[in-house]
Design a protein around this motif. Structure first.
Motif, short mmCIF file in Angstrom:
data_model
loop_
_atom_site.label_atom_id
_atom_site.label_comp_id
_atom_site.label_asym_id
_atom_site.label_seq_id
_atom_site.Cartn_x
_atom_site.Cartn_y
_atom_site.Cartn_z
N GLU A 444 0.83 -1.21 0.00
CA GLU A 444 0.00 0.00 0.00
C GLU A 444 0.86 1.26 0.00
O GLU A 444 0.41 2.33 -0.38
N GLY A 445 2.12 1.13 0.45
CA GLY A 445 3.03 2.26 0.45
C GLY A 445 3.49 2.72 1.81
O GLY A 445 4.32 3.63 1.91
N TRP A 446 2.98 2.14 2.89
CA TRP A 446 3.45 2.49 4.22
C TRP A 446 4.88 1.99 4.42
O TRP A 446 5.22 0.86 4.05
N VAL A 447 5.71 2.85 5.01
CA VAL A 447 7.10 2.49 5.29
C VAL A 447 7.42 2.96 6.71
O VAL A 447 7.04 4.09 7.10
N VAL A 448 8.10 2.12 7.47
CA VAL A 448 8.44 2.45 8.85
C VAL A 448 9.91 2.13 9.11
O VAL A 448 10.38 1.05 8.75
N SER A 449 10.61 3.09 9.72
CA SER A 449 11.99 2.89 10.15
C SER A 449 12.09 3.31 11.61
O SER A 449 11.75 4.45 11.95
N ILE A 450 12.52 2.39 12.47
CA ILE A 450 12.58 2.65 13.91
C ILE A 450 13.94 2.25 14.45
O ILE A 450 14.49 1.21 14.09
N THR A 451 14.49 3.09 15.31
CA THR A 451 15.67 2.71 16.11
C THR A 451 15.30 2.88 17.58
O THR A 451 15.50 3.93 18.16
N PRO A 452 14.74 1.83 18.18
CA PRO A 452 14.38 1.89 19.60
C PRO A 452 15.57 1.50 20.46
O PRO A 452 16.55 0.93 19.97
N SER A 453 15.48 1.79 21.74
CA SER A 453 16.58 1.40 22.62
C SER A 453 16.15 1.58 24.08
O SER A 453 15.01 1.89 24.37
N GLY A 454 17.13 1.43 24.98
CA GLY A 454 16.92 1.71 26.39
C GLY A 454 16.44 0.51 27.18
O GLY A 454 15.67 -0.31 26.70
N GLY A 455 16.89 0.43 28.42
CA GLY A 455 16.52 -0.69 29.27
C GLY A 455 17.25 -1.96 28.90
O GLY A 455 16.78 -3.07 29.12
N TRP A 456 18.46 -1.80 28.32
CA TRP A 456 19.23 -2.96 27.89
C TRP A 456 19.86 -3.67 29.09
O TRP A 456 19.95 -3.13 30.20
N LEU A 457 20.32 -4.87 28.86
CA LEU A 457 20.98 -5.64 29.91
C LEU A 457 22.36 -5.05 30.23
O LEU A 457 23.07 -4.64 29.30
N PRO A 458 22.73 -4.98 31.49
CA PRO A 458 21.99 -5.35 32.69
C PRO A 458 20.98 -4.27 33.08
O PRO A 458 21.37 -3.14 33.38
N ALA A 459 19.72 -4.61 33.07
CA ALA A 459 18.65 -3.64 33.30
C ALA A 459 18.12 -3.74 34.72
O ALA A 459 18.02 -4.83 35.29
N CYS A 460 17.78 -2.59 35.27
CA CYS A 460 17.11 -2.52 36.56
C CYS A 460 15.61 -2.53 36.31
O CYS A 460 15.07 -1.59 35.71
N ILE A 461 14.93 -3.59 36.73
CA ILE A 461 13.49 -3.73 36.52
C ILE A 461 12.74 -2.98 37.61
O ILE A 461 13.07 -3.06 38.79
N ALA A 462 11.70 -2.25 37.19
CA ALA A 462 10.92 -1.42 38.11
C ALA A 462 9.80 -2.25 38.75
O ALA A 462 8.75 -2.47 38.14
#
Length: 630
Positions: A444-462
């Protein structure tokens, strides 16, 4: 095969020995859709959504959710940066889903704790979560499916999935730090007291607390639909439960129990922002990046500078090309390191920085015969009709970081003194520190580019949320002499390395591309783009091609001292296959060389083949990144 190889040889005659014509991974081809991301299982999640009739935004959200659940060098408490091409409007949309510094996060507070920068790990490294809000915003506004549908793969994985060796071994390596956080210890160390306390590769890794969190979001959506709310309103009900409801309360409780600063008000006030992306035109191609709260404009500045040189005639990875590329990137990085920051807090000179006239001035400053170890930020203000208010600060900065040893403050190492940390493994970990990337496109023509991050190992879980907190606050500075636009303050976004990319040709998608790797991201993406546009490589060849990496920049991640983050002038990473002649010529120009067998990324990309009406997918041979097309 012989015919294919002959075609590739004719199409890309400039490839050197360091870049074999035959790629290690085959290119992906598709007519209906393309899904590429950091892990094979996560790419499968995107493919499943496409097969159910979802569009590229739906699939991208599913892949993002899956990678977060797999701890693909990020988690649910991290941040999401996205570019979306909307075929209905013909416009590129930028999504800013980066968290902000919490209440009480001031330079004085961190200095009182003995920090020169916010710490690398733990609750005090956290900004507010952005990824849950980013997923909800993208899906509600541009997707077609329900949150329950796109989270289904992630929910299945939270119930238990076979963990891969890379993540399992990272947990084992970092287990001593993980043990300092009770909720992280309970999630990650599945064999407490044994010699190996982390999961084994292939072990079914279960995350009950995260499963409960994701189910709560889906439950909120379901309840809203029962009340006859619209699809969009129902998705935003899930958003509200995460940022204002019981999920938020447990996140804040768990964070503050472990020494964090995030409050309920911080979560409730935060929201993703839809923005106009920045772009420049390079030889008829419009290249789009996120705004200057990322390092993305550095690539745009580099293209503007390099447009003043005949790169093609130099030859791919020739001595002249490597030198010109390195010097251009150094000029752009010098500006990044001083002028980029959250534009919602103060007006940056981004218009001047991206002007073609400023690029010509910077190009004229490029030393053509040797490495310039004293490259400093320029003055873009005149190119947007303003006077630079930071000239005294720039003078002080130059005095501090280009001084002789006798003139240096006690915690500052001269910019040209690189011998003391020549083979510092910790430095390279911070320089290349990874995340993941997500690329999706549909017919259909939709295009998505994402660079997510954060909370990587070793991560402190809330708390009992199962959500790892972001570590992105470490990208702030505490002193304006380093960057007046990026000094930490409550409610402010740090200047991040994360940088999805998109390019249009004749107003239509040409490339969608992204990469992981800290400060090297835009270095690799710049070369990928030039590999295709200047040197005629296919998208797969361009992802695998031998790149260079400069270390002549301020580190954005890690290192709780000025010395640990200082630029390393002349440090240059090259591919193992670089010819001896090129090595000697570069050393004669003042470069100090390092070599690796893979220097390509890992880059993920989609090329839009207008001639044949199909997609080409590329995923470099550097990591575990993987794609599926149909």
């Amino acid at each position: 095969m012989k015919v294919t190889c002959l075609f590739l040889l004719l199409a890309a005659p400039i490839l050197l020995q360091a870049q074999p014509v035959q790629t290690q991974k085959p290119p992906l081809h598709g007519k209906h859709w393309m899904a590429i991301t950091g892990k094979p299982l996560a790419a499968t999640a995107g493919a499943a959504i496409f097969q159910q009739g979802g569009n590229a935004v739906d699939a991208a959200c599913a892949m993002l959710a899956a990678t977060c659940t797999m701890w693909d060098v990020l988690s649910w408490g991290g941040e999401t940066q996205a570019l979306i091409y909307n075929p209905k409007t013909g416009k590129v949309i930028a999504l800013n889903a980066l968290g902000v510094a919490p209440t009480g996060a001031t330079p004085a507070y961190y200095r009182s704790k003995g920090h020169a920068f916010p710490p690398e790990y733990g609750p005090l490294a956290a900004v507010t979560p952005g990824t849950p809000g980013g997923i909800c915003h993208m899906l509600a506004n541009y997707g077609t499916m329900s949150l329950a549908q796109v989270l289904a793969p992630a929910i299945e994985m939270a119930k238990g999935y076979p963990i891969e060796a890379q993540t399992a071994n990272m947990i084992e390596r970092e287990k001593n730090l993980i043990k300092t956080w009770p909720y992280s210890k309970n999630v990650f160390l599945t064999h407490p007291g044994e010699k190996r306390e982390a999961p084994e590769a292939g072990e079914i890794f279960v995350q009950q607390d995260l499963l409960a969190t994701l189910n709560k979001m889906v439950e909120a959506e379901r309840e809203a639909l029962k009340k006859k709310k619209s699809r969009k309103e129902a998705i935003m009900a899930a958003y509200d439960r995460f940022y204002k409801g019981d999920i938020a309360r447990e996140f804040v409780r768990g964070s503050r129990e472990q020494g964090g600063l995030i409050t309920m008000e911080d979560l409730a006030r935060w929201k993703p922002i839809e923005e106009e992306p920045l772009h420049v035109n390079y030889k008829g191609i419009d290249v789009y990046k996120l705004q200057e709260w990322t390092q993305g404009p550095m690539l745009l500045q580099s293209l503007n500078i390099l447009e003043n040189f005949d790169l093609k005639s130099m030859g791919y990875n020739s001595t002249a090309y490597i030198h010109t590329l390195y010097q251009a990137m150094n000029l752009a990085f010098a500006d990044r390191d001083f002028y980029y920051g959250d534009p919602y807090f103060s007006k940056t000179p981004i218009k001047g920085l991206l002007s073609k006239e400023y690029a010509k001035q910077r190009a004229a400053q490029l030393n053509k015969t040797k490495n310039d170890a004293s490259v400093a930020p320029g003055d873009p203000y005149p190119f947007e009709g303003r006077q630079n208010p930071f000239l005294p600060l720039l003078k002080e900065r130059n005095r501090l970081f280009n001084a002789t040893p006798a003139e240096q403050p006690g915690n500052v190492v001269p910019k040209h003194d690189v011998v003391a940390y020549h083979d510092d493994a910790a430095y390279h970990d911070r320089l290349w520190r990874g995340t993941t990337s997500v690329e999706a496109a549909d017919a259909e023509g939709w295009v998505v580019s994402i660079t997510p991050s954060g909370g990587w190992l070793p991560a402190c879980i809330a708390g009992r949320t199962g959500v790892g907190m972001s570590q992105r606050a470490q990208s702030f500075v505490l002193d304006s002499v380093l960057n007046p636009f990026n000094v930490i303050a409550p409610g402010k976004r740090p200047r991040v390395t994360l940088t999805p990319s998109m390019a249009l040709k004749d107003g239509k998608p040409f490339l969608s591309f992204a990469v992981q790797g800290g400060d090297t991201q835009d270095q690799n993406l710049l070369q990928f783009f030039l590999n295709m546009t200047e040197f005629g490589m296919t998208v797969q060849q361009a992802t695998e091609a031998a790149n260079i990496n400069s270390e002549q920049l301020w580190l954005s991640l890690g290192g709780d001292s000025i010395k640990a983050r200082l630029p390393r002038p002349g440090r240059l990473l090259l591919h193992n296959g670089t010819p001896e002649k090129t090595r000697k010529e570069l050393e004669g120009m003042g470069y100090q060389l390092d070599f690796k067998p893979r220097t390509s990324g890992p880059i993920n990309a989609i090329y839009f083949d207008r001639k044949h009406g199909s997609f080409w997918g590329g995923s470099s041979n550097h990591g575990e990144d993987y794609g599926i097309g149909w």
